[in-house]
Motif scaffolding. Structure first.
Motif, PDB file in Angstrom:
ATOM      1  N   THR A 141       0.853  -1.186   0.000  1.00 25.86           N
ATOM      2  CA  THR A 141       0.000   0.000   0.000  1.00 25.86           C
ATOM      3  C   THR A 141       0.885   1.230   0.000  1.00 25.86           C
ATOM      4  O   THR A 141       1.759   1.369   0.854  1.00 25.86           O
ATOM      5  CB  THR A 141      -0.890   0.005   1.257  1.00 25.86           C
ATOM      6  OG1 THR A 141      -1.633  -1.209   1.286  1.00 25.86           O
ATOM      7  CG2 THR A 141      -1.852   1.176   1.217  1.00 25.86           C
ATOM      8  N   GLU A 194      -2.251   6.038  -0.837  1.00 23.86           N
ATOM      9  CA  GLU A 194      -3.408   5.137  -0.714  1.00 23.86           C
ATOM     10  C   GLU A 194      -3.751   4.896   0.747  1.00 23.86           C
ATOM     11  O   GLU A 194      -4.932   4.815   1.108  1.00 23.86           O
ATOM     12  CB  GLU A 194      -3.113   3.810  -1.417  1.00 23.86           C
ATOM     13  CG  GLU A 194      -3.042   3.916  -2.925  1.00 23.86           C
ATOM     14  CD  GLU A 194      -2.555   2.630  -3.553  1.00 23.86           C
ATOM     15  OE1 GLU A 194      -1.910   1.832  -2.829  1.00 23.86           O
ATOM     16  OE2 GLU A 194      -2.807   2.408  -4.744  1.00 23.86           O
ATOM     17  N   GLU A 199      -5.592   7.898   2.040  1.00 28.09           N
ATOM     18  CA  GLU A 199      -6.953   7.945   1.500  1.00 28.09           C
ATOM     19  C   GLU A 199      -7.843   6.917   2.189  1.00 28.09           C
ATOM     20  O   GLU A 199      -8.996   7.198   2.524  1.00 28.09           O
ATOM     21  CB  GLU A 199      -6.919   7.703  -0.014  1.00 28.09           C
ATOM     22  CG  GLU A 199      -6.299   8.846  -0.800  1.00 28.09           C
ATOM     23  CD  GLU A 199      -6.204   8.524  -2.281  1.00 28.09           C
ATOM     24  OE1 GLU A 199      -6.456   7.362  -2.663  1.00 28.09           O
ATOM     25  OE2 GLU A 199      -5.882   9.446  -3.065  1.00 28.09           O
ATOM     26  N   TRP A 200      -7.307   5.720   2.391  1.00 27.47           N
ATOM     27  CA  TRP A 200      -8.086   4.681   3.062  1.00 27.47           C
ATOM     28  C   TRP A 200      -8.399   5.101   4.496  1.00 27.47           C
ATOM     29  O   TRP A 200      -9.523   4.922   4.971  1.00 27.47           O
ATOM     30  CB  TRP A 200      -7.315   3.362   3.055  1.00 27.47           C
ATOM     31  CG  TRP A 200      -8.137   2.184   3.472  1.00 27.47           C
ATOM     32  CD1 TRP A 200      -8.779   1.296   2.675  1.00 27.47           C
ATOM     33  CD2 TRP A 200      -8.416   1.771   4.828  1.00 27.47           C
ATOM     34  NE1 TRP A 200      -9.447   0.358   3.424  1.00 27.47           N
ATOM     35  CE2 TRP A 200      -9.239   0.627   4.752  1.00 27.47           C
ATOM     36  CE3 TRP A 200      -8.070   2.248   6.072  1.00 27.47           C
ATOM     37  CZ2 TRP A 200      -9.701  -0.038   5.882  1.00 27.47           C
ATOM     38  CZ3 TRP A 200      -8.539   1.596   7.206  1.00 27.47           C
ATOM     39  CH2 TRP A 200      -9.335   0.460   7.103  1.00 27.47           C
TER      40      TRP A 200
END
Length: 570
Positions: A10, A14, A17-18
């Motif tokens: 990851t 990302e 954002e997650w």
């Protein structure tokens, strides 16, 4: 920058954002908490104004001011109410975020999640129990603070400027040192959080592996070595945890120096102004009320900044937790979502393995290599081979518990083809887990919405009807603590009844007759034959009796699979 956890990679973007998206279930309550925090600041300032009023009256030798006392106690009560509301909304928001993440994890970890690979148990346990809380704690701590901090700080700054603007200037000058310290806090926290997460995962993996393999460890005399390894890994976790605490203490100490300097500068200014040694022409005259109020609310200006500094540590811990959790959630796509078609319930599937190889990540050699096998729909296939040859691994590839390292495994039916996925077939292992509850409840694990007549049909198919009829309460007889016990053979029949109730067209069985006497073994084979009529069955076994019942007998040795014989059904 990338971070690797749980078999997935990851990126930092990302992960952020997650992490941001994970706050959605609790966002409304956390925003309400953010609205309460400035109210707490305002009411606390009112409380301190009341205290300064009372102090000014005492200094002037006047009678106690009921107005000042009322403001003091009234502001305190309102501030306490606002603080309670903030904590309450934060707790609810945190609970909702953690519940939403755990619900998604459970959906993915259970076979109903239709994953195409079995997750690492240690990572799954750590993510569900601990890492989920890291993320929920981060949002509960930082989201309200991020929204309310500018409002609270501006409110204190305005009040201070109205009371004594030179004191407000000192606060602003001290604020210029804060961003550098915050950056240092983040750099310190990141490395320590990653190391602690890795150490926690290693310890969880070793503990879980030790429990699962305790009989084997005892038989080979490896308990002492495993104990030493556990002590070493636990020591690593202690060291990384202490390192995180040390980094947090160091960054907190730098922040305390800045805050202490600012408060000391304001106290010096107020004291010298009250004594008449300092006078700034444009500043209002210094009084006990003005000076005391400025000093009382000065620490409140830095309170949101201190909270932000603590949030840096929770943010890095949460970011370190994201790869493990998001990696477990990657496989949540259903086969139909991938454009694949899955076998309808009860429809036997043909299983095709084309040039399949499998190697465990830490292994030097492949466990299986160049496997080409076709199992026809509706047949019984038995796999034999020495212990450790890879029979269970072979079955796990067919059942979708692991993806092959190379090649393809497919389920083929007249309606289409699909990649194996957990929950799409029935798996029966060497041990049957009986949960506390009734026999009927244990059988319904295969299909929770099954009616009583469905359960009775499954009981009959598994050859369990006579046993149930002899129990005091039949299907309602309790098992587990305080309930009746069953023999190993009877427990296997419950597993068969569960599988029958799930109505899968493919059954994968790992040593289903292990540790049974000869008579019970024959009874279980008969029950399996009855329950799997029209289904595709693949069995790994050491049993000669079970091997003789095969339509197709496969041998597994040295990582390869070959046909031993084909025979008609017994």
């Amino acid at each position: 920058m990338t971070s690797e956890q749980g078999g997935t990679t990851t990126s930092a973007v990302e992960a952020r954002e997650w992490l941001t998206g994970a706050a959605a279930p609790g966002r409304r309550h956390l925003l309400l908490a953010a609205g309460c925090q400035p109210l707490e600041t305002a009411f606390t300032a009112v409380q301190w104004a009341g205290l300064a009023w009372v102090a000014q009256g005492v200094l002037d030798g006047a009678r106690p001011s009921w107005q000042g006392s009322g403001i003091l106690f009234g502001g305190g009560l309102l501030a306490a109410a606002a603080a309670w509301s903030t904590a309450r909304f934060q707790a609810v928001g945190r609970q909702r975020i953690a519940h939403a993440i755990r619900r998604r994890l459970v959906a993915g970890l259970l076979p109903a999640g239709q994953r195409h690979a079995e997750p690492d148990p240690a990572t799954a346990a750590l993510a569900t129990v601990e890492l989920t809380d890291e993320i929920a704690d981060f949002h509960a701590q930082t989201l309200p603070q991020r929204v309310s901090a500018p409002v609270s700080m501006a409110l204190i700054l305005v009040i201070t400027a109205v009371v004594q603007w030179p004191a407000a200037v000192i606060l602003l000058l001290a604020s210029l040192l804060i961003p550098l310290n915050m950056r240092l806090v983040g750099l310190f926290a990141k490395e320590g959080a990653d190391a602690r997460t890795a150490a926690s995962t290693r310890l969880a993996a070793i503990v879980l592996d030790s429990f699962r393999g305790m009989p084997t460890l005892r038989n080979i005399g490896a308990l002492g070595r495993r104990r030493t390894e556990l002590v070493r890994v636990a020591g690593d976790l202690d060291a990384t945890t202490i390192a995180v605490v040390r980094r947090a203490s160091l960054s907190g100490a730098v922040m305390d120096v800045v805050i202490t300097f600012s408060i000391a500068a304001n106290a010096t200014y107020v004291g010298l102004a009250l004594l008449g040694y300092v006078r700034i022409g444009a500043a209002p005259g210094m009084t006990m009320f003005r000076g005391l109020l400025a000093l009382l609310i000065c620490p409140m200006y830095f309170q949101p900044i201190r909270a932000a500094a603590a949030a840096f540590h929770s943010k890095e811990r949460a970011l370190s937790a994201v790869p493990a959790i998001s990696g477990l959630l990657v496989g949540l796509e259903t086969p139909s979502g991938r454009g694949e078609r899955v076998p309808p319930p009860g429809e036997p599937a043909e299983v095709a393995l084309d040039n399949v190889c499998f190697r465990f990540p830490a292994a030097d050699e492949s466990t299986l290599h160049g496997v080409n096998v076709t199992v026809h729909a509706g047949t019984w296939t038995v796999v034999v081979g020495p212990s450790g040859a890879g029979k269970t691994t072979f079955l796990s590839l067919i059942a979708g518990m692991r993806p092959p390292s190379h090649g393809t495994v497919r389920w083929l039916t007249p309606t289409g083809a699909s990649t194996p996925w957990l929950g799409g077939c029935t798996w029966i292992g060497q041990q049957t887990v009986l949960l506390p509850g009734s026999i009927g409840d244990n059988i319904r694990i295969g299909r929770p919405d099954a009616s009583r007549s469905n359960v009775e049909q499954a009981v009959a198919a598994a050859g369990l009807a006579e046993v149930v009829a002899q129990l005091p309460q039949g299907l309602d007889t309790l098992l587990g603590e305080g309930g009746s016990g069953l023999s190993t053979g009877e427990a296997r029949r419950i597993a068969i009844a569960r599988a029958f109730l799930s109505d899968a067209g493919l059954w994968v069985l790992d040593e289903p007759t292990a540790h049974l006497d000869a008579d019970t073994e024959v009874q279980i084979i008969v029950a399996l034959r009855n329950a799997t009529r029209g289904r595709t069955v693949i069995v790994a076994t050491h049993s000669p009796v079970l091997a003789r019942s095969a339509d197709l007998l496969l041998g597994l040795a040295d990582g390869t699979v070959h046909t031993v014989r084909e025979a008609s059904r017994v």
